[in-house]
Design a protein around this motif. Structure first.
Motif, PDB file in Angstrom:
ATOM      1  N   LYS A 131       0.818  -1.212   0.000  1.00  0.00           N
ATOM      2  CA  LYS A 131       0.000   0.000   0.000  1.00  0.00           C
ATOM      3  C   LYS A 131       0.855   1.266   0.000  1.00  0.00           C
ATOM      4  O   LYS A 131       0.607   2.204   0.753  1.00  0.00           O
ATOM      5  CB  LYS A 131      -0.954   0.004   1.205  1.00  0.00           C
ATOM      6  CG  LYS A 131      -1.990  -1.126   1.167  1.00  0.00           C
ATOM      7  CD  LYS A 131      -2.958  -1.047   2.348  1.00  0.00           C
ATOM      8  CE  LYS A 131      -3.989  -2.174   2.278  1.00  0.00           C
ATOM      9  NZ  LYS A 131      -4.946  -2.124   3.414  1.00  0.00           N
TER      10      LYS A 131
ATOM     11  N   ARG B 195       0.404   2.905   3.524  1.00  0.00           N
ATOM     12  CA  ARG B 195      -0.850   3.015   4.270  1.00  0.00           C
ATOM     13  C   ARG B 195      -1.064   1.864   5.263  1.00  0.00           C
ATOM     14  O   ARG B 195      -1.657   2.073   6.325  1.00  0.00           O
ATOM     15  CB  ARG B 195      -2.029   3.094   3.294  1.00  0.00           C
ATOM     16  CG  ARG B 195      -1.960   4.252   2.331  1.00  0.00           C
ATOM     17  CD  ARG B 195      -1.907   5.601   3.020  1.00  0.00           C
ATOM     18  NE  ARG B 195      -2.045   6.685   2.040  1.00  0.00           N
ATOM     19  CZ  ARG B 195      -1.902   7.969   2.329  1.00  0.00           C
ATOM     20  NH1 ARG B 195      -1.599   8.342   3.561  1.00  0.00           N
ATOM     21  NH2 ARG B 195      -2.045   8.893   1.384  1.00  0.00           N
ATOM     22  N   GLU B 196      -0.600   0.660   4.937  1.00  0.00           N
ATOM     23  CA  GLU B 196      -0.736  -0.424   5.904  1.00  0.00           C
ATOM     24  C   GLU B 196       0.107  -0.137   7.142  1.00  0.00           C
ATOM     25  O   GLU B 196      -0.364  -0.270   8.275  1.00  0.00           O
ATOM     26  CB  GLU B 196      -0.314  -1.761   5.290  1.00  0.00           C
ATOM     27  CG  GLU B 196      -0.466  -2.941   6.248  1.00  0.00           C
ATOM     28  CD  GLU B 196      -0.014  -4.250   5.647  1.00  0.00           C
ATOM     29  OE1 GLU B 196      -0.043  -5.266   6.363  1.00  0.00           O
ATOM     30  OE2 GLU B 196       0.383  -4.264   4.464  1.00  0.00           O
TER      31      GLU B 196
ATOM     32  N   GLN C 234       1.058   2.745   8.137  1.00  0.00           N
ATOM     33  CA  GLN C 234       0.538   3.955   8.773  1.00  0.00           C
ATOM     34  C   GLN C 234      -0.721   3.702   9.597  1.00  0.00           C
ATOM     35  O   GLN C 234      -0.855   4.218  10.717  1.00  0.00           O
ATOM     36  CB  GLN C 234       0.235   5.006   7.695  1.00  0.00           C
ATOM     37  CG  GLN C 234      -0.392   6.293   8.222  1.00  0.00           C
ATOM     38  CD  GLN C 234      -0.859   7.207   7.098  1.00  0.00           C
ATOM     39  OE1 GLN C 234      -0.677   6.916   5.918  1.00  0.00           O
ATOM     40  NE2 GLN C 234      -1.477   8.324   7.465  1.00  0.00           N
ATOM     41  N   LEU C 235      -1.647   2.923   9.031  1.00  0.00           N
ATOM     42  CA  LEU C 235      -2.989   2.831   9.601  1.00  0.00           C
ATOM     43  C   LEU C 235      -3.312   1.493  10.254  1.00  0.00           C
ATOM     44  O   LEU C 235      -4.260   1.410  11.041  1.00  0.00           O
ATOM     45  CB  LEU C 235      -4.023   3.118   8.505  1.00  0.00           C
ATOM     46  CG  LEU C 235      -3.884   4.475   7.801  1.00  0.00           C
ATOM     47  CD1 LEU C 235      -4.840   4.560   6.624  1.00  0.00           C
ATOM     48  CD2 LEU C 235      -4.103   5.623   8.776  1.00  0.00           C
ATOM     49  N   GLU C 236      -2.534   0.450   9.946  1.00  0.00           N
ATOM     50  CA  GLU C 236      -2.882  -0.882  10.430  1.00  0.00           C
ATOM     51  C   GLU C 236      -1.846  -1.497  11.365  1.00  0.00           C
ATOM     52  O   GLU C 236      -2.068  -2.582  11.911  1.00  0.00           O
ATOM     53  CB  GLU C 236      -3.104  -1.823   9.232  1.00  0.00           C
ATOM     54  CG  GLU C 236      -4.210  -1.350   8.290  1.00  0.00           C
ATOM     55  CD  GLU C 236      -4.284  -2.188   7.023  1.00  0.00           C
ATOM     56  OE1 GLU C 236      -4.124  -3.423   7.122  1.00  0.00           O
ATOM     57  OE2 GLU C 236      -4.485  -1.607   5.938  1.00  0.00           O
ATOM     58  N   HIS C 237      -0.733  -0.815  11.578  1.00  0.00           N
ATOM     59  CA  HIS C 237       0.321  -1.370  12.425  1.00  0.00           C
ATOM     60  C   HIS C 237       0.348  -0.746  13.818  1.00  0.00           C
ATOM     61  O   HIS C 237       1.309  -0.919  14.566  1.00  0.00           O
ATOM     62  CB  HIS C 237       1.689  -1.221  11.751  1.00  0.00           C
ATOM     63  CG  HIS C 237       1.900  -2.199  10.635  1.00  0.00           C
ATOM     64  ND1 HIS C 237       3.144  -2.449  10.090  1.00  0.00           N
ATOM     65  CD2 HIS C 237       1.035  -3.005   9.957  1.00  0.00           C
ATOM     66  CE1 HIS C 237       3.031  -3.356   9.120  1.00  0.00           C
ATOM     67  NE2 HIS C 237       1.754  -3.695   9.027  1.00  0.00           N
ATOM     68  N   GLY C 238      -0.687  -0.013  14.166  1.00  0.00           N
ATOM     69  CA  GLY C 238      -0.781   0.560  15.509  1.00  0.00           C
ATOM     70  C   GLY C 238       0.115   1.770  15.694  1.00  0.00           C
ATOM     71  O   GLY C 238       1.018   2.042  14.901  1.00  0.00           O
TER      72      GLY C 238
ATOM     73  N   TRP D 179       1.378   7.704  12.946  1.00  0.00           N
ATOM     74  CA  TRP D 179       1.529   7.637  11.495  1.00  0.00           C
ATOM     75  C   TRP D 179       2.988   7.538  11.057  1.00  0.00           C
ATOM     76  O   TRP D 179       3.269   7.147   9.927  1.00  0.00           O
ATOM     77  CB  TRP D 179       0.924   8.891  10.856  1.00  0.00           C
ATOM     78  CG  TRP D 179      -0.567   8.942  10.920  1.00  0.00           C
ATOM     79  CD1 TRP D 179      -1.419   8.015  11.447  1.00  0.00           C
ATOM     80  CD2 TRP D 179      -1.386   9.998  10.410  1.00  0.00           C
ATOM     81  NE1 TRP D 179      -2.712   8.428  11.315  1.00  0.00           N
ATOM     82  CE2 TRP D 179      -2.727   9.644  10.686  1.00  0.00           C
ATOM     83  CE3 TRP D 179      -1.118  11.199   9.760  1.00  0.00           C
ATOM     84  CZ2 TRP D 179      -3.792  10.447  10.319  1.00  0.00           C
ATOM     85  CZ3 TRP D 179      -2.176  12.021   9.400  1.00  0.00           C
ATOM     86  CH2 TRP D 179      -3.500  11.648   9.676  1.00  0.00           C
TER      87      TRP D 179
END
Length: 284
Positions: A120, A159-160, A162-166, A169
């Motif tokens: 992403k 984006r992964e 940034q937004l999905e790894h806790g 940003w």
């Protein structure tokens, strides 16, 4: 003035672009485009030089980031309402701030490396503001007097990460090569209104972003004033002021960058960038 740094990675020399578009070498005048150069006294010294007296650089050398030794790389999130909407986020009531690692900084036309295991990787054309004078709790009315100049920034994002790894940003913003800056720094006296600049970005020739800084939620003066309340801004610090709509995350379905893609972007009067996306050397 248009100030540049040119040459091999780690061996860049200072230069300027004259009125005819020719590159002139500044090595005999200053050691680099850095904090000392960017202040009012440093700029006045350079402005007094006749560019015709400087050696002309032949060929087409590589441009590095036009600011050496960046101390802080501060970014502003969701600073265009249409971009906030496309990501499903509410319009911010105060500027959203985060930091981008200075190790991400590269030249404007250097290759961008897609991080290992990334699916992403995204693009963001942004107006960059370079600080020229130390700023602490400055007023909005005085804020622009602390600005040395403006640059093009591609605030690349995973984006992964940034937004999905806790967490914050910064993880998705700081990958190596995720901070192309340049090609040059245009001094503030040559940018009459930073809130009237068109900015655009294409991927493989398709235009995804086409905006204008007049639609920022928080303008440059507001941002410099606001950030200086929370931290001292020093000469050479860079503020990346947010991106308009059209990022990959906002497409339906989302579109992300892959090795082999070509990203091109630019801002009125500030020049253009071009990056080839390359696979991470350890990618399997």
């Amino acid at each position: 003035m248009k100030l540049v740094r040119y040459g091999q990675v780690g061996k860049e020399k200072p230069g300027l672009i004259d009125q005819n578009g020719a590159l002139r070498d500044l090595s005999s005048v200053i050691p680099d485009i850095d904090a000392q150069t960017l202040g009012r006294k440093g700029q006045a010294h350079l402005a007094a030089i006749d560019p015709d007296t400087l050696p002309r650089v032949s060929g087409e050398p590589r441009y590095g980031a036009p600011v050496a030794h960046v101390g802080k790389f501060i970014c502003v999130g969701l600073n265009y309402s249409e971009h906030a909407a496309e990501t499903g986020a509410p319009t911010p009531e105060q500027p959203i701030l985060f930091m981008k690692a200075t190790s991400a900084i590269i030249g404007p036309n250097d290759d961008v490396i897609v991080p290992k295991d990334s699916v992403k990787t995204d693009w963001e054309v942004e107006l960059g503001v370079v600080i020229g004078e130390t700023a602490r709790s400055v007023s909005v009315e005085d804020a622009l007097s602390y600005v040395a100049g403006y640059v093009v920034v591609n605030d690349l994002s995973e984006r992964e990460f940034q937004l999905e790894h806790g967490g914050q940003w910064v993880k998705g913003k700081s990958c190596d090569t995720f901070g192309p800056i340049g090609p040059w720094l245009v001094t503030a006296d040559d940018v009459p209104d930073p809130q009237q600049l068109g900015l655009w970005l294409t991927v493989n020739g398709h235009r995804y972003q086409n905006g204008n800084t007049r639609t920022m939620i928080f303008g440059v003066a507001q941002l410099v004033s606001y950030i200086s309340r929370y931290m001292t801004l020093l000469p050479g610090d860079v503020i990346s002021t947010g991106t308009p709509s059209g990022v990959g995350l906002g497409q339906k379905p989302p579109v992300y960058l892959r090795a082999g893609d070509i990203v091109e972007l630019g801002i009125d009067g500030l020049g253009t960038q071009r990056q080839l996306l390359r696979a991470h050397p350890n990618q399997t």
